[in-house]
Motif scaffolding. Structure first.
Motif, PDB file in Angstrom:
ATOM      1  N   ALA A 181       0.795  -0.967  -0.099  1.00 58.26           N
ATOM      2  CA  ALA A 181       0.275  -0.139  -0.166  1.00 58.26           C
ATOM      3  C   ALA A 181       0.674   1.550  -0.098  1.00 58.26           C
ATOM      4  CB  ALA A 181      -0.787   0.096   1.378  1.00 58.26           C
ATOM      5  N   LEU A 182       1.603   1.270   1.147  1.00 53.24           N
ATOM      6  CA  LEU A 182       2.625   2.557   1.302  1.00 53.24           C
ATOM      7  C   LEU A 182       3.585   2.630  -0.799  1.00 53.24           C
ATOM      8  CD1 LEU A 182       4.415   1.223   4.287  1.00 53.24           C
ATOM      9  CD2 LEU A 182       2.707   3.856   3.755  1.00 53.24           C
ATOM     10  N   VAL A 183       4.211   1.946  -1.450  1.00 51.56           N
ATOM     11  CA  VAL A 183       4.951   1.492  -2.324  1.00 51.56           C
ATOM     12  C   VAL A 183       3.509   2.202  -3.623  1.00 51.56           C
ATOM     13  CG1 VAL A 183       5.635   0.230  -4.418  1.00 51.56           C
ATOM     14  CG2 VAL A 183       6.113   0.207  -2.389  1.00 51.56           C
ATOM     15  N   HIS A 184       2.451   1.678  -3.239  1.00 50.11           N
ATOM     16  CA  HIS A 184       0.992   1.762  -4.261  1.00 50.11           C
ATOM     17  C   HIS A 184       1.327   3.892  -3.730  1.00 50.11           C
ATOM     18  CE1 HIS A 184      -2.265   2.115  -6.891  1.00 50.11           C
ATOM     19  NE2 HIS A 184      -2.401   1.269  -7.069  1.00 50.11           N
ATOM     20  N   ALA A 185       1.254   3.739  -3.410  1.00 51.49           N
ATOM     21  CA  ALA A 185       0.801   5.313  -2.586  1.00 51.49           C
ATOM     22  C   ALA A 185       1.613   6.361  -3.052  1.00 51.49           C
ATOM     23  CB  ALA A 185       0.736   5.693  -0.865  1.00 51.49           C
ATOM     24  N   LEU A 186       2.986   5.567  -3.409  1.00 52.63           N
ATOM     25  CA  LEU A 186       4.936   6.598  -3.717  1.00 52.63           C
ATOM     26  C   LEU A 186       4.186   6.364  -5.381  1.00 52.63           C
ATOM     27  CD1 LEU A 186       7.482   7.990  -3.827  1.00 52.63           C
ATOM     28  CD2 LEU A 186       8.615   5.853  -3.614  1.00 52.63           C
ATOM     29  N   LYS A 187       4.208   5.454  -5.787  1.00 52.07           N
ATOM     30  CA  LYS A 187       4.270   5.651  -7.269  1.00 52.07           C
ATOM     31  C   LYS A 187       2.723   6.211  -7.939  1.00 52.07           C
ATOM     32  CE  LYS A 187       4.873   1.423 -10.271  1.00 52.07           C
ATOM     33  NZ  LYS A 187       6.208   0.090  -9.618  1.00 52.07           N
ATOM     34  N   PHE A 188       1.739   5.926  -7.466  1.00 50.55           N
ATOM     35  CA  PHE A 188       0.456   6.222  -7.618  1.00 50.55           C
ATOM     36  C   PHE A 188      -0.457   7.332  -7.757  1.00 50.55           C
ATOM     37  CE2 PHE A 188       0.740   1.742  -9.278  1.00 50.55           C
ATOM     38  CZ  PHE A 188       0.807   1.956 -10.294  1.00 50.55           C
ATOM     39  N   ARG A 189       0.185   8.054  -6.341  1.00 49.68           N
ATOM     40  CA  ARG A 189      -0.578   8.937  -5.315  1.00 49.68           C
ATOM     41  C   ARG A 189       0.111   9.756  -5.083  1.00 49.68           C
ATOM     42  NH1 ARG A 189      -3.349   5.545  -1.546  1.00 49.68           N
ATOM     43  NH2 ARG A 189      -3.041   6.939   0.036  1.00 49.68           N
ATOM     44  N   GLY A 190       1.066  10.144  -5.647  1.00 52.49           N
ATOM     45  CA  GLY A 190       2.630  11.042  -5.533  1.00 52.49           C
ATOM     46  C   GLY A 190       2.822  12.089  -3.405  1.00 52.49           C
ATOM     47  N   GLU A 191       2.231  10.366  -3.273  1.00 57.36           N
ATOM     48  CA  GLU A 191       2.768  10.979  -1.614  1.00 57.36           C
ATOM     49  C   GLU A 191       4.634  10.421  -2.011  1.00 57.36           C
ATOM     50  OE1 GLU A 191       0.610  11.816   0.688  1.00 57.36           O
ATOM     51  OE2 GLU A 191      -1.446  10.553   0.006  1.00 57.36           O
ATOM     52  N   LEU A 192       5.398  11.633  -2.015  1.00 60.74           N
ATOM     53  CA  LEU A 192       6.359  11.380  -2.640  1.00 60.74           C
ATOM     54  C   LEU A 192       6.850  11.829  -1.190  1.00 60.74           C
ATOM     55  CD1 LEU A 192       7.435  13.798  -5.241  1.00 60.74           C
ATOM     56  CD2 LEU A 192       6.811  12.361  -5.036  1.00 60.74           C
ATOM     57  N   ALA A 193       6.076  12.271  -0.074  1.00 61.11           N
ATOM     58  CA  ALA A 193       7.550  11.507   1.470  1.00 61.11           C
ATOM     59  C   ALA A 193       7.265  10.285   1.826  1.00 61.11           C
ATOM     60  CB  ALA A 193       6.057  12.667   2.665  1.00 61.11           C
ATOM     61  N   LEU A 194       7.015   9.253   1.033  1.00 61.88           N
ATOM     62  CA  LEU A 194       7.053   7.848   1.436  1.00 61.88           C
ATOM     63  C   LEU A 194       8.667   7.097   0.840  1.00 61.88           C
ATOM     64  CD1 LEU A 194       3.960   6.696   0.691  1.00 61.88           C
ATOM     65  CD2 LEU A 194       5.105   6.136   2.348  1.00 61.88           C
ATOM     66  N   ALA A 195       9.101   7.909  -0.094  1.00 53.95           N
ATOM     67  CA  ALA A 195      10.460   8.067  -0.523  1.00 53.95           C
ATOM     68  C   ALA A 195      11.463   8.374   0.358  1.00 53.95           C
ATOM     69  CB  ALA A 195      10.536   9.104  -1.831  1.00 53.95           C
ATOM     70  N   SER A 196      10.957   9.409   1.256  1.00 51.73           N
ATOM     71  CA  SER A 196      12.280   9.379   2.619  1.00 51.73           C
ATOM     72  C   SER A 196      12.467   8.549   3.442  1.00 51.73           C
ATOM     73  CB  SER A 196      11.460  10.909   3.160  1.00 51.73           C
ATOM     74  OG  SER A 196      12.462  11.744   2.456  1.00 51.73           O
ATOM     75  N   LEU A 197      11.463   7.296   3.918  1.00 55.01           N
ATOM     76  CA  LEU A 197      10.091   6.852   4.791  1.00 55.01           C
ATOM     77  C   LEU A 197      11.835   5.642   3.935  1.00 55.01           C
ATOM     78  CD1 LEU A 197       9.443   4.942   7.050  1.00 55.01           C
ATOM     79  CD2 LEU A 197       7.393   4.459   5.272  1.00 55.01           C
ATOM     80  N   PHE A 198      11.301   5.242   2.822  1.00 53.40           N
ATOM     81  CA  PHE A 198      11.643   3.875   1.754  1.00 53.40           C
ATOM     82  C   PHE A 198      13.620   4.119   1.733  1.00 53.40           C
ATOM     83  CE2 PHE A 198       8.379   4.268  -0.474  1.00 53.40           C
ATOM     84  CZ  PHE A 198       7.370   2.604   0.250  1.00 53.40           C
ATOM     85  N   ALA A 199      13.518   5.594   1.198  1.00 55.58           N
ATOM     86  CA  ALA A 199      15.296   5.456   1.775  1.00 55.58           C
ATOM     87  C   ALA A 199      15.810   5.424   3.011  1.00 55.58           C
ATOM     88  CB  ALA A 199      15.788   6.726   1.174  1.00 55.58           C
ATOM     89  N   GLY A 200      15.412   5.211   3.932  1.00 48.83           N
ATOM     90  CA  GLY A 200      15.930   5.203   5.467  1.00 48.83           C
ATOM     91  C   GLY A 200      15.695   4.302   5.702  1.00 48.83           C
ATOM     92  N   LEU A 201      14.457   2.886   5.662  1.00 50.33           N
ATOM     93  CA  LEU A 201      15.017   1.578   5.024  1.00 50.33           C
ATOM     94  C   LEU A 201      15.958   0.692   4.271  1.00 50.33           C
ATOM     95  CD1 LEU A 201      10.795   1.198   5.398  1.00 50.33           C
ATOM     96  CD2 LEU A 201      12.438   1.046   7.554  1.00 50.33           C
ATOM     97  N   LEU A 202      16.093   2.009   3.539  1.00 46.70           N
ATOM     98  CA  LEU A 202      16.924   0.637   2.770  1.00 46.70           C
ATOM     99  C   LEU A 202      18.767   0.277   3.087  1.00 46.70           C
ATOM    100  CD1 LEU A 202      17.129  -1.316   0.395  1.00 46.70           C
ATOM    101  CD2 LEU A 202      16.808   1.026  -1.294  1.00 46.70           C
ATOM    102  N   ALA A 203      18.876   2.154   3.116  1.00 46.31           N
ATOM    103  CA  ALA A 203      20.306   2.572   3.626  1.00 46.31           C
ATOM    104  C   ALA A 203      21.507   1.625   4.156  1.00 46.31           C
ATOM    105  CB  ALA A 203      19.818   4.254   4.041  1.00 46.31           C
ATOM    106  N   PRO A 204      20.393   1.453   5.534  1.00 48.17           N
ATOM    107  CA  PRO A 204      20.989   0.621   6.593  1.00 48.17           C
ATOM    108  C   PRO A 204      21.793  -0.690   5.892  1.00 48.17           C
ATOM    109  CG  PRO A 204      19.460   0.975   7.771  1.00 48.17           C
ATOM    110  CD  PRO A 204      19.315   1.571   6.005  1.00 48.17           C
ATOM    111  N   LYS A 205      20.994  -1.510   4.687  1.00 49.90           N
ATOM    112  CA  LYS A 205      21.453  -3.037   4.073  1.00 49.90           C
ATOM    113  C   LYS A 205      22.828  -1.936   3.421  1.00 49.90           C
ATOM    114  CE  LYS A 205      18.100  -4.969   5.134  1.00 49.90           C
ATOM    115  NZ  LYS A 205      17.362  -6.815   5.447  1.00 49.90           N
ATOM    116  N   LEU A 206      22.955  -1.133   2.977  1.00 43.73           N
ATOM    117  CA  LEU A 206      23.622  -0.590   1.783  1.00 43.73           C
ATOM    118  C   LEU A 206      25.286  -0.459   2.593  1.00 43.73           C
ATOM    119  CD1 LEU A 206      21.285   1.649  -0.321  1.00 43.73           C
ATOM    120  CD2 LEU A 206      21.476  -1.003  -0.179  1.00 43.73           C
TER     121      LEU A 206
END
Ligand code: ZN
Ligand code: ZN
Length: 222
Positions: free
Chosen positions: A79-104
């Motif tokens: 649902a979150l990915v969908h909201a970023l992709k199709f509803r312009g909820e760009l703030a979710l991109a920061s959440l996702f980047a924050g979740l991904l960054a520790p893996k990198l």
């Protein structure tokens, strides 16, 4: 600006449960996200005993060398990915980047490239969700390294072999990449056909190592 607007709109309530939150998600919703931390195949990020390269990657070796994924593509990540992709909820991109960054933390790459959209799709949507995630990872991003020459028809319902045909030749590198190590950023990895084609294209341009950095991984449900 758009992000500031989003935080005003959320008004201190959790994006998922609407309870009080100091960030996009309240602590409980964030803790309950379907994080991936079982033993995963290092190549495709599907479950694999003891974290060994899985049977499918051994038998049908993909063009990419590694995959880092933060979440399983299950509720509410979908649902979150969908909201970023199709509803312009760009703030979710920061959440996702924050979740991904520790893996990198140990990733060693020369270029970070978002999966490109075609010019036409970009005009329709106004933004590329992969770009929005990539630019928030705190690493230099090479926005123009790859282009999409055509938009494949929707992948959703196609079996893997058809998906692969569907994306064949869909990308182009804008310069040579002799010896380079490249990370490809996307929101979701489903069958991996799109990312396989990206990796194939990057390697044809000279890249020696390509890894996927994706927010969510679709897991097979049996
Ligand atoms: Zn919540
Ligand atoms: Zn695998």
């Amino acid at each position: 600006m758009r992000e500031r607007l989003a935080s005003v709109l959320f008004g201190g309530s959790c994006f998922l449960c609407r309870g009080a939150a100091r960030a996009l998600l309240c602590a409980q919703c964030e803790a309950e996200l379907p994080r991936l931390h079982r033993s995963l195949c290092p190549r495709c990020a599907l479950e694999s005993p003891l974290g060994a390269v899985c049977g499918r990657c051994l038998s049908e070796s993909p063009a990419y060398d590694a995959t880092h994924a933060a979440l399983a593509y299950d509720f509410p990540a979908d649902a979150l990915v969908h909201a970023l992709k199709f509803r312009g909820e760009l703030a979710l991109a920061s959440l996702f980047a924050g979740l991904l960054a520790p893996k990198l933390a140990h990733a060693r790459v020369d270029h970070v490239v978002p999966v490109p959209l075609s010019a036409e799709r970009l005009r329709q949507r106004g933004y590329n969700q992969a770009v929005e995630i990539a630019r928030r990872l705190g690493k230099p991003v090479d926005f123009a390294l790859c282009e999409r020459t055509r938009e494949a028809p929707p992948q959703m319902e196609l079996p893997y072999a058809e998906r692969q045909r569907n994306v064949r030749g869909a990308f182009r590198c804008t310069r040579a990449l002799a010896g380079a190590r490249v990370a490809v950023v996307d929101d979701v990895m489903t069958t991996g056909a799109t990312l396989d084609e990206m990796a194939r294209t990057l390697k044809a341009a000279g890249a020696v190592h390509v890894e996927n950095w994706v927010v969510a991984r679709t897991l097979p449900h049996v």
